[in-house]
Design an enzyme around this catalytic site. Structure first.
Site, PDB file in Angstrom:
ATOM      1  N   ASP A 230       0.845  -1.183   0.000  1.00 33.34           N
ATOM      2  CA  ASP A 230       0.000   0.000   0.000  1.00 33.34           C
ATOM      3  C   ASP A 230       0.880   1.232   0.000  1.00 33.34           C
ATOM      4  O   ASP A 230       1.911   1.247   0.654  1.00 33.34           O
ATOM      5  CB  ASP A 230      -0.846   0.007   1.270  1.00 33.34           C
ATOM      6  CG  ASP A 230      -2.272  -0.373   0.951  1.00 33.34           C
ATOM      7  OD1 ASP A 230      -2.682  -0.172  -0.214  1.00 33.34           O
ATOM      8  OD2 ASP A 230      -2.954  -0.859   1.856  1.00 33.34           O
TER       9      ASP A 230
ATOM     10  N   THR B  33     -20.832  14.466  -1.778  1.00 35.37           N
ATOM     11  CA  THR B  33     -20.310  15.666  -2.459  1.00 35.37           C
ATOM     12  C   THR B  33     -18.825  15.558  -2.707  1.00 35.37           C
ATOM     13  O   THR B  33     -18.304  16.144  -3.640  1.00 35.37           O
ATOM     14  CB  THR B  33     -20.564  16.916  -1.612  1.00 35.37           C
ATOM     15  OG1 THR B  33     -19.846  16.757  -0.373  1.00 35.37           O
ATOM     16  CG2 THR B  33     -22.035  17.082  -1.315  1.00 35.37           C
TER      17      THR B  33
ATOM     18  N   ASP C 198      -8.385  -4.466   2.945  1.00 36.99           N
ATOM     19  CA  ASP C 198      -7.263  -5.271   2.461  1.00 36.99           C
ATOM     20  C   ASP C 198      -7.493  -6.754   2.716  1.00 36.99           C
ATOM     21  O   ASP C 198      -6.794  -7.604   2.158  1.00 36.99           O
ATOM     22  CB  ASP C 198      -5.960  -4.883   3.177  1.00 36.99           C
ATOM     23  CG  ASP C 198      -5.450  -3.527   2.740  1.00 36.99           C
ATOM     24  OD1 ASP C 198      -5.765  -3.135   1.599  1.00 36.99           O
ATOM     25  OD2 ASP C 198      -4.754  -2.866   3.523  1.00 36.99           O
TER      26      ASP C 198
ATOM     27  N   LYS D 109     -13.389  23.065  -1.222  1.00 37.79           N
ATOM     28  CA  LYS D 109     -12.194  22.398  -1.768  1.00 37.79           C
ATOM     29  C   LYS D 109     -12.502  20.904  -1.944  1.00 37.79           C
ATOM     30  O   LYS D 109     -13.319  20.345  -1.207  1.00 37.79           O
ATOM     31  CB  LYS D 109     -10.976  22.602  -0.883  1.00 37.79           C
ATOM     32  CG  LYS D 109     -11.064  21.956   0.497  1.00 37.79           C
ATOM     33  CD  LYS D 109      -9.770  22.203   1.259  1.00 37.79           C
ATOM     34  CE  LYS D 109      -9.899  21.888   2.752  1.00 37.79           C
ATOM     35  NZ  LYS D 109      -9.642  20.606   3.208  1.00 37.79           N
TER      36      LYS D 109
ATOM     37  N   PHE E 223     -16.839  17.129   4.939  1.00 36.99           N
ATOM     38  CA  PHE E 223     -16.655  16.206   3.819  1.00 36.99           C
ATOM     39  C   PHE E 223     -17.716  15.117   3.859  1.00 36.99           C
ATOM     40  O   PHE E 223     -18.021  14.565   4.917  1.00 36.99           O
ATOM     41  CB  PHE E 223     -15.276  15.551   3.918  1.00 36.99           C
ATOM     42  CG  PHE E 223     -14.962  14.640   2.778  1.00 36.99           C
ATOM     43  CD1 PHE E 223     -14.429  15.153   1.601  1.00 36.99           C
ATOM     44  CD2 PHE E 223     -15.217  13.286   2.870  1.00 36.99           C
ATOM     45  CE1 PHE E 223     -14.147  14.312   0.558  1.00 36.99           C
ATOM     46  CE2 PHE E 223     -14.942  12.450   1.821  1.00 36.99           C
ATOM     47  CZ  PHE E 223     -14.400  12.955   0.659  1.00 36.99           C
ATOM     48  N   SER E 224     -18.345  14.875   2.757  1.00 34.26           N
ATOM     49  CA  SER E 224     -19.282  13.749   2.719  1.00 34.26           C
ATOM     50  C   SER E 224     -18.988  12.908   1.476  1.00 34.26           C
ATOM     51  O   SER E 224     -18.445  13.401   0.493  1.00 34.26           O
ATOM     52  CB  SER E 224     -20.729  14.237   2.674  1.00 34.26           C
ATOM     53  OG  SER E 224     -21.052  14.626   1.355  1.00 34.26           O
TER      54      SER E 224
ATOM     55  N   ASP F 173     -11.218  21.575   9.271  1.00 31.89           N
ATOM     56  CA  ASP F 173     -10.792  20.258   8.790  1.00 31.89           C
ATOM     57  C   ASP F 173      -9.685  19.736   9.704  1.00 31.89           C
ATOM     58  O   ASP F 173      -8.563  20.234   9.699  1.00 31.89           O
ATOM     59  CB  ASP F 173     -10.269  20.411   7.347  1.00 31.89           C
ATOM     60  CG  ASP F 173      -9.944  19.078   6.723  1.00 31.89           C
ATOM     61  OD1 ASP F 173      -9.920  18.069   7.461  1.00 31.89           O
ATOM     62  OD2 ASP F 173      -9.706  19.045   5.504  1.00 31.89           O
TER      63      ASP F 173
ATOM     64  N   SER G  18     -15.361  19.605   0.925  1.00 34.69           N
ATOM     65  CA  SER G  18     -15.619  20.229   2.218  1.00 34.69           C
ATOM     66  C   SER G  18     -15.394  21.725   2.032  1.00 34.69           C
ATOM     67  O   SER G  18     -14.915  22.154   0.979  1.00 34.69           O
ATOM     68  CB  SER G  18     -14.684  19.648   3.281  1.00 34.69           C
ATOM     69  OG  SER G  18     -13.343  19.980   2.972  1.00 34.69           O
TER      70      SER G  18
END
Lengths: 602, 192, 690
Positions: free
Chosen positions: C315, C389, C530, C403, C385-386, C352, C392
């Site tokens: 990762d 959308t 994972d 942004k 933030f969702s 944020d 945020s």
């Protein structure tokens, strides 16, 4: 060794290697079903054979079917040879009116020819009718060789295929090996040999007058045909005068050709290729010797081509050649050095322009030391077993080389097909150990070597020594075994050991002094031959099946390359180590002791 | 197993016919056509068409007036071309030494003046028991004896030996050799 | 607490004592039977013991003292092999016990109801069962592995990861797993315990080192087959030697046949006892070494497979790059000043709390001195933030600042009736091409510019990947980033390939694809998503900091949560195989010298000429045989340290590695016994024992 001696060896090796590529290429095309030059002539015959026998050449077999087909076919062959020998007295093509052969000898010979061993328990010209020779022995010479080649090709397919459960069609591989490879080559060789003086006739034996008559003693027979005995129980002898010699002839060239090419080795005559009518000239000798290693050598190239990397084939061929050449250069000087016991008797054993010198007992003048010793190495490197000199009369070291070549498993060239598949088994063991040494699950040609492959490879490597050592042990324990020994002392032990080394590795040559045509030896050696042949062929097919079903691992940085000098050295090391460690004690008690005694070591 | 029986039997029969009948027949036919003499045993005939022997099969010689060939281990008499055989005596077998001693003895008796060491091929049994040839050295060794017995000049025999000596095939294959039967026949011819 | 490896000296006195006792305990036939090679030695020892008793009664073929000496050394051979296994087990168990004790027993606050604020009782951490819910407050240690079900807290995981920066743990998502022994620094967590004591990975690992439960790994099975085959061959060699010898005596009319004692001695010397005796010790020690590296393996097969890895999936985030991206530049569109953009970006990020959001605020402060404004006094409403959308931002004084990812903002502005400036696409791509993540800022329908979020590639990682490449392992970076970004980071980190915009399905597919090509795939992972890929991978190393699901799906857990630990795992796997291969070669090469010692001795009376083969000039037949047997026994002891430590692996390519090991263990194996046997013989002679 003389310079001519070196030259003859070099010419032989160079010719052999030069032919590997063209013939190997041809055979690869045959096995991949592609068209070859002979197609126009042979393809219709091939198709007809499939049609008559109900074989669908497109149909693929699992390894188990392949193995069953092989076993059934070889069983039929053995039965046919057995029946022909037993019934030959009442069958045609028997101008000498030779009688039927005893059950144990017939079993031995049937097993011997079906397994591509071609151990001669019998004496050809006084035992076998022409019919038995051509319809029994010659046929088996072809099909037992073709069987070995088929198993090899199946194994190669195991490496080249991925994620499938089939390894080809046995009937097709058998037929194509015979039709496209063995028959054309034999035909050419047979005619050249006939040109050199190898007989090819169905006439009866030829009586010719002797220039000087000889008288000899023979037991006097009574009117009832039973040998007479005097009062002391000794046979009464009478003197007989021979005015003519009866020259044994027969359809030899056709059989000799395939006997050499198919690494069979069972001679038309008792003394095999030492017989002037089986191997009359140095040229015929060269060609017969070349034919022994021709196909086994070329199959290495076929192998490389079929797995898509000819370097793999060259690597194995190199390993074989190196061992071979080194042993030639041990055997030839050993024979050339002669017999110390004779040196004390005002005998000239030195090589010069007018004689080959050396240990000439049991050798033919036209071949001399070089060609006799070279042949001995060639015939035992391959599982051929034909001889052009009497191995029993070789010096201890000169005799140990062929014996040991058999004991290491007939993988230095080996039998057609069987030599290479045997060598691949050793390669599997070699990559296994070396894979571990570099910290990776071992793989060979992109196939992971796991427990199942190891198990099968272990069986193939285990069986021959068990046959050789076990058989020898049994024979020297029982009276019937010991009674057949001809030479005294350690050499006598070598005779028994050689016999089982030969049978247990499907070679067929012998220290001829041993009277092996007895029920005891016929049975025991016959069983050893059968075990060694089929207990190897079947596990090899099992590996083929298992490999075919596997994925192919791509080559990476961590992959051990198997075409490098390092791998060649490793492969040689594996073969020699197993061979040496297994047979050192036995060899110590046979040829090694004899050699030390002969040179008067203290 | 059963399903394999049919192809096995039929293919076996077909292959037997092919390799056990057709193939030997073709070879025999072609060999008889191309090499009739060789294919039948390389028999030699004299001027009268009488067979005198095979050029590839040796004969027993023990008279002082003939060249001797390799000792032969065939039974019941030497050079029995119907039952080839070697001696199979091992190198350390006392019987081998005894046999060699006896042969040397026989040579010495036949030619007491010859003090040269005996060429090895003359006192060791051949592999086949039918070896038609001896080394040039072995022939040379016997020239004096034969010459004396026959009362002819050794040089004539020398020339005869040379005439019957084959050198290495293609100059390098095999060993130089003298065909004993041919040599003796030629010599007998000469004396007549 | 420190969970770094326990530094047991090679022969800790306590372990040594226990191992000695175990060596005798392992003499039970059912234990011996598991190792076919040693079982032959065991049977041989029993046989010579009987012969000795027979000799005491005056019926022996050899002197009783000679038989006794051989017998004792044969038993010694068995015991030495037992000892090797016992000591490997002892050390591994000690290692495991140390790791276990390191899980110090912590007082836990067990909640009566699974909610914050409920009553709790203080209990011992070790008494917790799966499903218990505990409260962990600032300053508390986490009492056991579990899942956060409520709360957010910063946790100090330095004890297990070595990284000093605290990490955030919160309910839901990939950061919901906590590990026993870590410490909560601020705030609080309500955690549901997920393991019972005794079910931990450690216990599964311990089961692998205990002989009773140990399963042989595939290569071990294959090697055992080879060793059994060799043993059978040598059994045949020695058994048949008796009739051979009898025949030799009869035909030469001299000497005595070889005795059973000598045959047994020869057999034991020839069969591969060196590798046979050390085989299980090597396996156990390998697992022990894994533990020393703080890796807990739950399958021996996986440890072995680690040596075969062809492909490694990693990762990106947290493995190749530091976990958090950081804002590194503001790039404004034409007509907007960079300062204006920075201002808007900072406003949008004030609420944020993600590391990325905070880095935007900090960058704006650094570049333009914007002080961090108090969100509450601004009277702004924050848009969080969702998933719908994917943006945020903030609504402040009529301004709508947003942004988000380029395509999200594009949708946003287009919805508002504006158009995405065409040259802007290039701006975004340029950022992505640099391996950074473009975050687009808009105000209303106007696009202001891009914040460049830079991924920081971990120091030293490139060298590690180079090392893997030399081992023949291909590294593949897996990331959710778009192709351009992924390519840039891949280049910077030096991975061989990458999978961009990866979904869990794509990961799984990729692994299967490689496996179908015949490659062995390793993967490190920590997230719940994972888990399917981890379960599919041949070697799956779960980070201890990862979720429980990830740990269950993997076959190894790295307590240090260090993704490049895989290099050491691969090395350990390879070492195990190499040690086995090298000792097999050594064992077989040894036989040559043993033949030279025993064969002349065994046939000294029958064929004195064979003394030519006594190249070592050993004093007497008895001393020759005894020296070989003693050498054979002592070499096992001498090689125990090597078996436990394993042979060094260096990534120098397969051929070179093989060449080196062949020289050392093959050629060395040919030479060493000549010296060893001669030395023992001299020693025996000096002591006057023979």
């Amino acid at each position: 060794m003389t310079s001519n001696s070196y030259f003859q060896v070099i010419v032989y090796v160079v010719t052999l290697l030069a032919l590997a590529k063209p013939l190997g290429w041809y055979m690869a095309r045959v096995y991949e079903g592609e068209s070859v030059g002979l197609n126009r002539l042979l393809a219709p015959i091939e198709r007809l054979m499939y049609r008559l026998s109900g074989v669908n050449p497109k149909e693929e077999m699992r390894w188990t079917d392949y193995a069953v087909g092989l076993l059934v076919f070889n069983l039929l062959g053995a039965l046919a040879v057995f029946a022909l020998q037993r019934l030959q007295a009442s069958l045609p093509f028997n101008p000498q009116h030779l009688s039927g052969i005893s059950p144990d000898s017939a079993f031995n010979t049937a097993a011997s020819f079906a397994t591509n061993t071609n151990w001669q328990g019998y004496s050809g010209e006084v035992t076998m009718s022409y019919l038995t020779q051509i319809l029994g022995l010659t046929v088996q010479n072809f099909v037992s060789a073709a069987t070995g080649m088929a198993v090899l090709v199946a194994l190669i397919r195991g490496f080249t295929r991925r994620n499938v459960d089939t390894i080809g069609n046995f009937w097709v591989d058998l037929t194509r090996s015979t039709l496209y490879i063995l028959m054309p080559l034999s035909l050419i060789l047979a005619l050249v040999l006939a040109g050199q003086g190898v007989v090819q006739t169905f006439n009866s034996y030829q009586a010719v007058p002797l220039v000087e008559t000889v008288s000899y003693e023979q037991p006097k027979l009574g009117v009832d045909g039973v040998a007479l005995q005097d009062a002391g129980g000794k046979p009464v002898m009478e003197s007989v005068e021979a005015k003519e010699q009866v020259v044994a002839v027969g359809p030899a060239a056709s059989q000799v050709a395939i006997k050499q090419l198919g690494t069979n080795g069972g001679g038309f005559f008792n003394v095999n290729s030492a017989h002037p009518l089986e191997n009359p000239t140095p040229l015929s000798n060269f060609l017969e010797m070349l034919s022994i290693l021709l196909i086994p050598g070329a199959l290495c190239y076929t192998f490389g081509m079929m797995v898509g990397d000819t370097r793999q084939g060259w690597a194995i061929l190199t390993a074989m050649t190196l061992v071979f050449v080194v042993l030639v250069f041990i055997a030839v000087p050993a024979e050339q050095s002669g017999n110390p016991a004779l040196a004390a008797l005002s005998v000239d054993q030195s090589a010069s322009i007018s004689q080959s010198g050396g240990n000439m007992e049991g050798k033919e003048t036209r071949f001399g030391i070089t060609n006799s010793a070279l042949w001995a190495v060639v015939t035992t490197a391959a599982s051929n077993g034909s001889v052009n000199a009497m191995h029993d009369s070789f010096t201890p070291i000169g005799g140990m080389v062929p014996m040991w070549l058999m004991q290491i498993g007939e993988v230095i060239f080996g039998g057609v097909g069987s030599g290479l598949y045997g060598m691949i088994m050793f390669a599997i063991v070699a990559v296994f150990v070396s894979g571990l040494m570099i910290g990776r699950t071992p793989e060979y040609l992109g196939k992971k070597i796991e427990a199942y492959e190891m198990k099968m490879a272990a069986i193939t490597i285990l069986i021959p020594p068990l046959m050789v050592l076990g058989g020898t042990a049994l024979a020297v324990m029982v009276e019937v075994g010991k009674a057949s020994v001809f030479n005294p002392g350690a050499h006598g032990f070598s005779e028994v050991l050689y016999a089982f080394s030969s049978a247990g590795n499907n070679n067929g040559s012998a220290f001829g002094g041993i009277s092996a045509n007895t029920p005891f030896y016929n049975t025991l050696l016959g069983l050893a031959m059968l075990f060694s042949r089929f207990w190897l062929a079947v596990p090899v097919l099992a590996i083929a099946g298992s490999l075919a079903a596997k994925k192919k691992v791509p080559v990476g940085l961590g992959t051990l390359p198997t075409h490098t000098p390092l791998f060649i050295a490793l492969l040689i090391g594996t073969v020699l180590m197993v061979g040496a460690l297994t047979f050192v004690p036995a060899l110590a008690l046979g040829p090694v002791v004899e050699h030390l005694q002969m040179i008067g070591a203290k | 197993m059963i399903k394999h029986l049919k192809p096995a039997i039929i293919l076996f029969v077909l292959l037997s016919v092919l390799t056990g009948v057709i193939y030997p027949a073709i070879v025999t036919g072609l060999a008889q056509l191309l090499f009739p003499s060789q294919a039948n045993g390389s028999l030699m005939t004299d001027n009268n068409g009488k067979t005198t022997g095979s050029s590839l099969i040796g004969q027993p010689f023990s008279s002082f007036g003939h060249f001797w060939g390799r000792p032969s281990a065939t039974a019941p008499f030497p050079y029995n071309a119907g039952a080839s055989s070697g001696s199979n005596l091992g190198p350390t077998n006392p019987a081998l030494v005894d046999a060699v001693k006896a042969r040397i003895q026989a040579l010495k008796i036949a030619d007491p003046d010859n003090k040269a060491p005996v060429p090895v091929d003359l006192i060791t049994a051949s592999g086949s028991g039918l070896d038609p040839q001896i080394s040039p050295a072995a022939a040379t060794y016997q020239i004096n004896r034969v010459a004396k017995t026959r009362n002819i000049r050794p040089e004539i025999l020398r020339a005869l030996v040379d005439a019957n000596t084959e050198s290495r095939q293609w100059g390098f294959l095999g060993e130089p050799r003298v065909n004993v039967l041919k040599l003796n026949l030629a010599m007998d011819q000469l004396s007549h | 607490m420190s969970q770094k490896s326990v530094s047991t000296s090679l022969f800790d006195r306590e372990i040594l004592g226990a191992a000695l006792v175990d060596s005798f305990r392992k003499l039970a036939p059912q234990q011996q039977w598991k190792n076919p090679v040693m079982f032959v030695v065991y049977s041989g020892s029993l046989l010579t013991t009987l012969l000795w008793i027979q000799a005491l009664n005056g019926e022996g073929k050899d002197p009783a003292n000679f038989i006794l000496a051989v017998t004792l050394w044969l038993w010694g051979t068995v015991l030495f092999a037992n000892f090797a296994e016992a000591i490997a087990e002892g050390r591994s168990k000690a290692q495991a016990a140390f790791l276990r004790s390191a899980k110090r027993d912590i007082a836990a606050k067990k909640l009566d109801e699974p909610r914050y604020g409920e009553n709790y009782s203080k209990v011992a951490g070790s008494s917790l069962r799966r499903g218990d819910v505990v409260l962990i407050e600032a300053g508390d240690f986490v009492p056991g592995d579990g899942e956060v079900i409520e709360g957010v807290a910063s946790v100090d995981e330095s004890a297990i990861t070595g990284e000093s920066a605290p990490v955030i743990r919160e309910s839901g998502g990939d950061f919901s797993s906590v590990t026993g022994g870590t410490r909560v620094l601020s705030d609080w967590l309500v955690v549901r315990v997920t393991t019972n004591p005794g079910e931990a990975f450690l216990d599964r690992m311990i089961a692998m080192v205990e002989s009773a439960k140990r399963q042989k790994t595939p290569n071990e099975i294959a090697l055992t087959i080879l060793l059994v085959a060799l043993t059978l061959i040598f059994l045949m060699v020695t058994v048949t030697l008796l009739p051979f010898s009898l025949y030799a005596v009869a035909t030469s009319g001299a000497g005595q046949p070889i005795t059973i004692t000598v045959l047994v001695a020869l057999l034991v010397c020839l069969i591969p006892t060196t590798i046979g005796g050390l085989l299980s010790a090597i396996g156990v020690a390998g697992i022990g070494r894994m533990m020393q590296k703080n890796v807990i393996a739950t399958s021996g097969r996986a440890v072995e497979a680690a040596g075969d890895i062809d492909v490694l999936l990693l990762d990106k985030t947290g493995t190749i790059t530091l976990g958090n991206r950081q804002a590194s530049a503001f790039i404004a569109v034409k007509g907007v000043s960079e300062k204006e953009l920075a201002d808007a970006a900072q406003l949008a990020s004030l609420a944020d709390e993600t590391p990325e959001g905070r880095s935007v605020v900090i960058l704006a402060k650094q570049k333009y001195g914007f002080r961090e404004r108090d969100v509450h006094t601004l009277g702004a409403t924050f848009v969080h933030f969702s998933a719908q959308t994917r943006m945020s931002g903030v609504n402040i004084e009529g301004r709508q600042i947003r942004k988000g990812a380029a395509d999200a903002i594009r949708g946003h502005v287009e919805e508002l009736g504006s158009k995405f400036p065409p040259e802007f696409r290039k701006l975004v791509d340029d950022v992505a091409r640099r391996g950074s993540t473009p975050l687009v800022v808009s105000e209303g329908a106007r696009v202001l510019g891009v914040i460049e979020l830079k991924d920081i590639v971990k120091g030293g990682i490139k060298e590690r990947f180079a090392e893997l490449r030399q081992m023949g392992i291909k590294t593949i970076m897996i990331t959710g980033d778009n192709r351009l970004t992924a390519a840039a980071i891949a280049a910077e980190a030096g991975v061989d390939d990458f999978l961009a915009e990866a979904t869990p399905e794509m990961k799984l597919k990729l692994i299967r694809q490689y496996q179908a090509d015949g490659r062995l795939v390793a993967m490190t992972g920590d997230g719940t998503n994972d888990a399917p890929a981890l379960a599919q991978a041949d070697v799956a190393v779960a980070m201890n900091s990862g979720t429980q699901a990830a740990k269950e799906a993997g076959n190894m857990v790295d307590l240090d949560s260090n993704p490049t630990k895989l290099i050491e795992i691969v090395e350990t796997g390879k070492q195990m195989l190499m040690t086995r291969g090298a000792l097999t070669t050594f064992s077989i090469a040894n036989d040559v010298a043993k033949y030279f010692a025993i064969i002349p001795a065994a046939f000294a009376t029958t064929y004195p000429v064979l003394n030519v083969l006594n190249v070592m000039h050993l004093a007497t037949p008895a001393s020759a045989i005894l020296s070989a047997v003693i050498y054979n026994a002592l070499i096992i002891v001498a090689l125990i340290p090597l078996a436990l430590k394993g042979i060094n692996y260096r990534p120098i390519g397969a051929a070179k590695l093989l060449q080196n090991n062949l020289l050392i263990y093959g050629v060395g194996g040919l030479i060493v016994p000549f010296i060893g046997i001669k030395a023992i013989d001299l020693f025996l002679v000096t002591l006057g024992l023979v």
